[in-house]
Write an enzyme that holds these catalytic residues in place. Structure first.
Site, PDB file in Angstrom:
ATOM      1  N   GLN A   1      11.195  -1.080   1.727  1.00 43.63           N
ATOM      2  CA  GLN A   1       9.962  -1.875   1.618  1.00 43.63           C
ATOM      3  C   GLN A   1       9.978  -2.813   0.419  1.00 43.63           C
ATOM      4  OE1 GLN A   1       5.967   0.035   1.526  1.00 43.63           O
ATOM      5  NE2 GLN A   1       6.534   0.984   3.444  1.00 43.63           N
TER       6      GLN A   1
ATOM      7  N   HIS B   1      -4.354   0.917   1.364  1.00 44.12           N
ATOM      8  CA  HIS B   1      -3.030   0.330   1.107  1.00 44.12           C
ATOM      9  C   HIS B   1      -3.026  -1.156   1.462  1.00 44.12           C
ATOM     10  CE1 HIS B   1      -0.980   4.305   0.729  1.00 44.12           C
ATOM     11  NE2 HIS B   1      -0.088   3.589   0.079  1.00 44.12           N
TER      12      HIS B   1
ATOM     13  N   TYR C   1      -0.162   2.316   9.719  1.00 44.61           N
ATOM     14  CA  TYR C   1       0.967   2.318   8.781  1.00 44.61           C
ATOM     15  C   TYR C   1       1.692   0.992   8.738  1.00 44.61           C
ATOM     16  CZ  TYR C   1      -0.338   7.079   8.830  1.00 44.61           C
ATOM     17  OH  TYR C   1      -1.105   8.202   8.729  1.00 44.61           O
TER      18      TYR C   1
ATOM     19  N   GLN D   1       0.087  -1.972   9.212  1.00 39.57           N
ATOM     20  CA  GLN D   1      -0.858  -2.902   8.559  1.00 39.57           C
ATOM     21  C   GLN D   1      -0.380  -3.405   7.206  1.00 39.57           C
ATOM     22  OE1 GLN D   1      -4.833  -1.649   7.433  1.00 39.57           O
ATOM     23  NE2 GLN D   1      -5.267  -1.122   9.555  1.00 39.57           N
ATOM     24  N   ASP D   2      -0.259  -2.474   6.254  1.00 38.89           N
ATOM     25  CA  ASP D   2       0.016  -2.902   4.876  1.00 38.89           C
ATOM     26  C   ASP D   2       1.442  -3.411   4.716  1.00 38.89           C
ATOM     27  OD1 ASP D   2       1.602  -0.458   3.256  1.00 38.89           O
ATOM     28  OD2 ASP D   2       0.423   0.231   4.952  1.00 38.89           O
ATOM     29  N   GLN D   3       2.367  -2.946   5.579  1.00 36.00           N
ATOM     30  CA  GLN D   3       3.762  -3.394   5.448  1.00 36.00           C
ATOM     31  C   GLN D   3       3.941  -4.861   5.854  1.00 36.00           C
ATOM     32  OE1 GLN D   3       6.886  -0.565   6.779  1.00 36.00           O
ATOM     33  NE2 GLN D   3       5.225   0.852   7.232  1.00 36.00           N
TER      34      GLN D   3
END
EC number: 6.5.1.4
Length: 366
Positions: free
Chosen positions: A104, A320, A294, A296-298
């Site tokens: 990430q 997040h 999960y 979303q923020d990535q």
């Protein structure tokens, strides 16, 4: 230069490792000297943990930058980035720290390198409090590649809590710019499939029980789809230590992907692990968004860097995600808006549209 250092408060909002990952990646990409204070200030073990440290050191090495205050337990670091370079880079958490979190922080950086990169990431592949590598491959990869880049991920060895010992090799080619994405049409669920695994001394029956319990749970809510969850015994030479877990993915007619996953723990029966993953998947299908909680923020950092306006439809916006948006606005000066979806089908649901005017980051080396 000291006067122009960007100051980041590591204790606000999500207040954990994520602030560090987003801010150091953006610092590296934008050439902004950075100071992060109050790192993980509110956590039970404040300051840097081994996996945060290996992530920071990796970004430093990716760009030949200068890092101060980087030791276990430190609550303040300063980072001065230089030019991002391709080639082979290794990061080892020396624990079950997540290789997916190392990916990430490093992935956005190497997309803007001068040449292709090979990232050798060591640690946990299927670890708590982080995406499992199967999630990265089955959900993150196909969606992230809509930004106009490709990467290849080779799982050499799987590693589990507490020993770690996994290794993943990621190969990435740089791009000139990232394309914006528009993920607003969810379509209907067409397929549900997954993988239940055991490694080390655990019997295959554990994987079979997880899979069967998950299928039963999904069938109660979704009756007309075949649910295929493969029980797998990881090959001895491709897994280090003992572990078990499950990931289940739902695919829609428009190519959206959602997942539910869970890891086995000592003393927790296999059925419960399977049901937990199934319930997580079902919850992610109820909100009407096009991405799960999960993913979303990535996606935020890529939306911020992209050349144009991106839109994603989500369920409730996670802390997040709010945190990633805050720092993408502070550091990259991207502009985000988050508003309730106004479409009729979403009227009764907690559904949002996250829109971003990306900065159109251009790779200076290409």
């Amino acid at each position: 230069m000291e006067g122009q250092r960007v100051e980041v408060d590591g204790g606000i909002m999500e207040g954990g490792g994520q602030i560090l990952r987003v801010s150091t990646a953006l610092s590296c990409l934008l050439g902004l000297p950075l100071r992060v204070q109050k790192i993980r200030a509110g956590r039970s073990t404040p300051g840097l943990r081994p996996q945060h440290l290996s992530g920071l050191e990796m970004v430093r090495d990716l760009c030949g930058g200068h890092l101060e205050g980087a030791e276990i337990g430190s609550t303040e670091i300063t980072f001065t980035p230089e030019k991002i370079r391709g080639g082979v880079h290794t990061a080892d958490t020396k624990t079950a720290g997540s290789v997916c979190l190392l990916m990430q922080v490093s992935m956005p950086c190497v997309l803007f390198a001068a040449s292709p990169s090979e990232l050798r990431l060591k640690g946990g592949t299927n670890a708590e409090m982080a995406p499992q590598i199967d999630y990265t491959m089955m959900v993150f990869k196909p969606i992230a590649e809509k930004f106009g880049f490709t990467f290849n991920c080779d799982i050499k060895t799987r590693g589990y809590y507490p020993k770690g010992g996994g290794e993943v090799i990621v190969r990435v080619s740089p791009v000139k710019r990232l394309d914006p994405i528009n993920l607003t049409d969810r379509g209907s669920v067409t397929k549900i499939y997954g993988r239940a695994f055991v490694a080390g001394v655990l019997p295959l029956k554990v994987a079979k029980d997880m899979a069967a319990a998950a299928v039963r749970c999904i069938r109660k809510e979704i009756r007309d789809l075949y649910v295929s969850i493969q029980p797998v015994q990881e090959a001895r030479d491709q897994a280090f230590g003992n572990g078990s877990g499950i990931i289940i993915v739902a695919e829609t007619s428009t190519g959206c992907l959602f997942a539910g996953s869970s890891l086995g723990k000592r003393g927790v029966n296999a059925d419960k692990v399977g049901i937990e993953a199934a319930e997580m998947l079902l919850a992610n299908l109820r909100h009407g968004g096009t991405v799960d909680e999960y993913l979303q923020d990535q996606l935020i950092i890529f939306m911020a860097l992209a050349n144009g306006i991106s839109r994603i439809k989500t369920g409730p916006v996670t802390l997040h995600t709010q945190t990633a948006i805050h720092f993408a606005e502070q550091l990259a000066k991207a502009k985000f808006t988050v508003k309730k979806s106004e479409e009729e089908e979403d009227a009764t649901k907690d559904t949002y549209i996250i829109e971003c005017e990306g900065i159109g980051m251009a790779n200076p080396h290409l």
